[in-house]
Write an enzyme that holds these catalytic residues in place. Structure first.
Site, short mmCIF file in Angstrom:
data_model
loop_
_atom_site.label_atom_id
_atom_site.label_comp_id
_atom_site.label_asym_id
_atom_site.label_seq_id
_atom_site.Cartn_x
_atom_site.Cartn_y
_atom_site.Cartn_z
N GLU A 1 -104.08 119.93 87.05
CA GLU A 1 -104.80 119.62 88.29
C GLU A 1 -106.25 119.23 88.04
OE1 GLU A 1 -106.16 123.73 87.45
OE2 GLU A 1 -104.28 122.64 87.20
N HIS A 27 -103.38 123.16 82.65
CA HIS A 27 -103.93 122.88 83.98
C HIS A 27 -104.02 121.37 84.21
CE1 HIS A 27 -105.30 126.87 85.45
NE2 HIS A 27 -105.22 127.16 84.16
N CYS A 39 -100.02 127.48 85.13
CA CYS A 39 -100.61 128.64 84.47
C CYS A 39 -99.97 129.94 84.98
CB CYS A 39 -102.12 128.62 84.61
SG CYS A 39 -102.96 129.67 83.40
#
Length: 264
Positions: A223, A221, A113
């Site tokens: 993660e 994202h 990001c």
């Protein structure tokens, strides 16, 4: 015995009451520890107090995290930000030179990001400050007030471009990702290649064009709930493998060694 690779995670500056603090979201540390199988450490945003060479002497890889803040536009000769835009000058002063130094040194890099935007800006690219106002693109921002699982849920397809790192990692040609960003790439920096596009044509993954080392950045994202998403997990596992390879190259240094099994 091989030691656990040290993975530096960039922090943001915030205020806790009257105290300046350095923060990261726990999801990045968990993904670094569990999916990349490394030892996460926080890299504080302290600007000129930190030397990039000192950081690179300690870490085997770096995660440049997402953030509520945006890069100050003077770094890419952009127009002044709209009133109320959140900036983090100390983070800019830390991460932009660190990104350049890490890439030059061949240290594995995973940008997420804001970290994706930092890679582009650090190497000379520019940004759309408001993608949804750029004319050709969808609104890539999350819904305000939505539950977090919906905000980070699948939002649009991602189209992997042929011949790049994502294809070599075995990711499918099309898969779904989340979308939680208001800015995006305008002009791509020299030396970067486009790895993937959103359906509206917005660049959402980039890598070094020379194909050397592991330098990848994504606008989404991966993660978040990484262990439950095969495509997201593939990215972190590949990054972790690159960090372990760098760690092995540093084994001649006198450092404590450790070993543990990587979660699957």
């Amino acid at each position: 015995m091989p030691r656990v690779p040290v993975i530096g995670i960039t922090a943001c500056t915030t205020m806790s009451g009257q105290h300046a603090t350095q923060t990261i979201a726990e999801k990045y540390a968990r993904a670094a520890a569990k999916a990349a199988c490394g030892l996460p450490i926080v890299i504080p945003s302290l600007g000129e107090l930190l030397d990039s060479a000192d950081i690179l002497a300690v870490v085997d890889g770096l995660i440049f995290t997402g953030s509520p803040s945006n890069i100050e536009p003077f770094h890419y000769h952009g127009a002044a930000s709209a009133e109320g835009t959140l900036h983090d000058p100390l983070r800019d002063a830390t991460t932009l030179p660190l990104m350049r130094a890490a890439i030059a040194a061949g240290v594995p890099v995973l940008g997420i990001c804001r970290g994706f935007q930092e890679m582009n800006v650090a190497l000379g690219g520019t940004l759309h400050q408001n993608v949804h106002e750029a004319g050709a693109f969808m609104d890539h921002r999350e819904g305000a007030g939505e539950p977090i699982d919906k905000q980070y849920g699948p939002r649009h397809t991602m189209h992997v471009q042929p011949g790049g790192l994502l294809e070599r990692l075995g990711l499918p040609a099309v898969f779904e990702v989340n979308s939680i960003h208001g800015q995006g790439i305008d002009a791509l920096a020299p030396g970067l290649r486009v790895e993937a596009l959103a359906p509206d044509g917005l660049v959402e993954a980039i890598s070094l064009d020379n194909g050397q080392g592991f330098s990848l950045a994504v606008q989404w994202h991966p993660e978040y709930q990484v262990m439950d998403n095969p495509q997201y997990l593939t990215l972190f596992q590949a990054f972790g493998a690159a960090c372990r390879q760098r760690s092995l190259l540093r084994q001649n240094r006198k450092q404590p060694t450790a070993q543990r099994a990587c979660a699957t």
